[in-house]
Enzyme design. Structure first.
Site, PDB file in Angstrom:
ATOM      1  N   GLY A 139     -41.153  15.653-104.498  1.00 13.82           N
ATOM      2  CA  GLY A 139     -40.321  15.642-103.324  1.00 13.82           C
ATOM      3  C   GLY A 139     -40.595  14.244-102.609  1.00 13.82           C
ATOM      4  CB  THR A 190     -36.715  12.025-105.311  1.00 16.05           C
ATOM      5  OG1 THR A 190     -35.517  12.913-104.626  1.00 16.05           O
ATOM      6  CG2 THR A 190     -36.207  10.757-105.841  1.00 16.05           C
ATOM      7  CB  ILE A 191     -33.383  15.802-108.281  1.00 17.73           C
ATOM      8  CG1 ILE A 191     -33.424  16.767-107.056  1.00 17.73           C
ATOM      9  CG2 ILE A 191     -34.551  16.071-109.224  1.00 17.73           C
ATOM     10  CD1 ILE A 191     -33.100  18.171-107.501  1.00 17.73           C
ATOM     11  CB  SER A 192     -32.040  12.556-103.706  1.00 19.80           C
ATOM     12  OG  SER A 192     -31.332  11.562-102.953  1.00 19.80           O
ATOM     13  CB  CYS A 227     -33.627  24.025 -87.372  1.00 17.75           C
ATOM     14  SG  CYS A 227     -32.717  24.110 -88.664  1.00 17.75           S
ATOM     15  CE1 TYR A 265     -33.962  16.193 -91.557  1.00 14.99           C
ATOM     16  CE2 TYR A 265     -33.304  16.240 -94.041  1.00 14.99           C
ATOM     17  CZ  TYR A 265     -33.188  16.446 -92.579  1.00 14.99           C
ATOM     18  OH  TYR A 265     -31.857  17.358 -92.264  1.00 14.99           O
ATOM     19  CD1 TRP A 310     -34.537   7.485 -97.864  1.00 17.33           C
ATOM     20  CD2 TRP A 310     -35.001   9.445 -96.538  1.00 17.33           C
ATOM     21  NE1 TRP A 310     -33.444   8.201 -97.788  1.00 17.33           N
ATOM     22  CE2 TRP A 310     -33.576   9.379 -97.139  1.00 17.33           C
ATOM     23  CE3 TRP A 310     -35.604  10.679 -95.933  1.00 17.33           C
ATOM     24  CZ2 TRP A 310     -32.823  10.485 -96.642  1.00 17.33           C
ATOM     25  CZ3 TRP A 310     -34.800  11.584 -95.802  1.00 17.33           C
ATOM     26  CH2 TRP A 310     -33.308  11.383 -95.951  1.00 17.33           C
ATOM     27  N   GLY A 311     -40.128   8.055 -99.111  1.00 15.36           N
ATOM     28  CA  GLY A 311     -41.198   7.122 -99.603  1.00 15.36           C
ATOM     29  C   GLY A 311     -42.291   7.056 -98.580  1.00 15.36           C
ATOM     30  CD  GLN A 329     -34.473  11.969-100.433  1.00 15.18           C
ATOM     31  OE1 GLN A 329     -35.080  12.552-101.261  1.00 15.18           O
ATOM     32  NE2 GLN A 329     -34.483  12.275 -99.001  1.00 15.18           N
TER      33      GLN A 329
END
Length: 413
Positions: A188, A210-212, A378, A149, A191-192, A215
């Protein structure tokens, strides 16, 4: 029937639209008995807005938040949203000058609000969850198979999204000169994809954080499925709480979530985590230097609806924070801005093509329209270079020397 506020907003909004210089815009619908044209009929950027419900002019006066919310609510349609936002970006140049003039009058209140909303650890977790924990099935609708991402690197126009994302991930590993003797820390996890490539193909040991919650769960599952548990450690930890020393450090488009109050803290922590002679690669979405001070404390569509609390640094701010941290020297820079525009075009196309699937998954029409606006917004920003994306390679002076592969990769165009 239009409300009293709509009738007041109409003349004001039309007066603003008459200031349009870059582009040609047609507005038609119930708020205009006949369609109205604004701007230069010979302009290269041309598009039409069709107003479906009352409220468009009132929304226009609320800036990006008003436009996004009213579009999500079906108040208006546009035959080319990216073109519309590119026109707005070009015309923002003159508005920026006015904003910079009045900024000293508003900055004190904005700074007080910014301090009150500073991204503490708890608030950071909530803000990250608001985006990244929306559901992996959402991101699977438009990202490539690796769920990367961030900006891809399209080595040719014919490259697939998957090929372009792999090209970006390999470029990062080569710039860092990763090898089996390295311990890499990643701030960060996403997804690895990067952690698994660094460990699986370059042989590095990787600690990624990560802090998600979502994830963290998925990265652990993917690492286990790839048989890389002995080389990849996945933490559920704020970057401020990381400890230890590492040979290499990478952070890909995570700094935007740090908050302007903590840019100095971020770079100080990165410097502390690196061993002397180590290398760091930062991939960052940036805003123009001249716009940073105003934008950092503004409530925009992006930091309200998409990335709560987010703030784009400028290249100048990154340089200042890096200098304050000490021990980090920039040795290479690559501009990925044009690649990000193409990446977003691919994401938007995939997302819109998956509308039926998104509906089945429970993402209603308002949500889908809001996210379509976000991806268009964006893409337009990158096409007009109002925002940019850069890979910055840094070194921490010391006895160890950056491997030859890393040095060679610092050459930029």
């Amino acid at each position: 029937m239009a409300s009293a506020s709509d009738r007041v907003a109409g003349p004001i909004a039309r007066a603003l639209l008459r200031q349009l210089r870059a582009g040609h815009l047609v507005v038609a619908g119930p708020e205009d008995a006949a369609h109205r044209e604004y701007g230069d009929p010979s302009a290269d950027l041309r598009t039409t807005i069709t107003v479906r419900k009352p409220g468009f002019h009132r929304a226009l006066l609320r800036g990006s938040n008003g436009l996004a919310e009213s579009y999500a609510d079906g108040v208006w349609e546009c035959d080319d949203m990216v073109v519309l936002i590119r026109m707005a970006a070009r015309n923002m140049r003159s508005i920026d000058r006015v904003r910079r003039v009045i900024h000293p009058l508003t900055s004190l209140v904005q700074r007080i609000n910014g301090i009150r909303r500073r991204p503490t650890r708890r608030r950071s977790r909530r803000q990250i969850a608001a985006h990244y924990d929306l559901g992996n099935d959402l991101f699977e609708l438009f990202l490539d198979e690796s769920l990367t991402y961030s900006a891809a690197i399209f080595e040719s126009p014919e490259a697939t999204l998957e090929e372009a994302q792999q090209a970006k991930l390999h470029a990062i590993c080569r710039k860092l000169g990763l090898g089996p003797d390295d311990h890499l820390v990643e701030i960060g996890s996403g997804w690895g994809a990067l952690a698994m490539l660094a460990a699986g193909e370059y042989g590095a040991r990787v600690t990624t954080t990560t802090i998600s919650q979502e994830q963290h769960r998925v990265v652990n599952e993917r690492v286990a499925a790839a048989g890389l548990e002995d080389r990849v450690t996945v933490l559920l930890s704020d970057y401020r709480d990381l400890e230890g020393r590492y040979d290499k450090l990478v952070s890909v488009e995570m700094i935007e979530a740090v908050g302007w109050q903590y840019f100095d803290t971020f770079f100080a922590k990165c410097s502390d985590l690196l061993r002397p002679g180590g290398a760091m690669l930062l991939q960052a979405i940036t805003i123009e230097d001249d716009a940073y001070e105003v934008e950092k404390v503004s409530k925009s569509f992006i930091n309200t609806h998409i990335f709560p609390g987010g703030c784009l640094p400028s290249l100048e701010i990154i340089a200042r924070a890096r200098a304050k941290a000490g021990g980090l020297v920039e040795i290479g820079r690559e501009d990925l801005t044009r690649h990000y525009a193409v990446t977003l075009e691919r994401w938007r196309s995939r997302f819109e093509a998956a509308a039926d699937r998104a509906h089945e998954l429970g993402y209603d029409q308002r949500f889908r329209r809001l996210w379509s606006f976000y991806l268009s917004y964006c893409e337009a920003g990158f096409r007009e270079e109002r925002i940019g994306d850069f890979q910055l390679l840094m070194a921490k002076p010391g006895p160890a020397e950056l491997p030859a592969a890393g040095r060679a990769a610092t050459v930029t165009g």
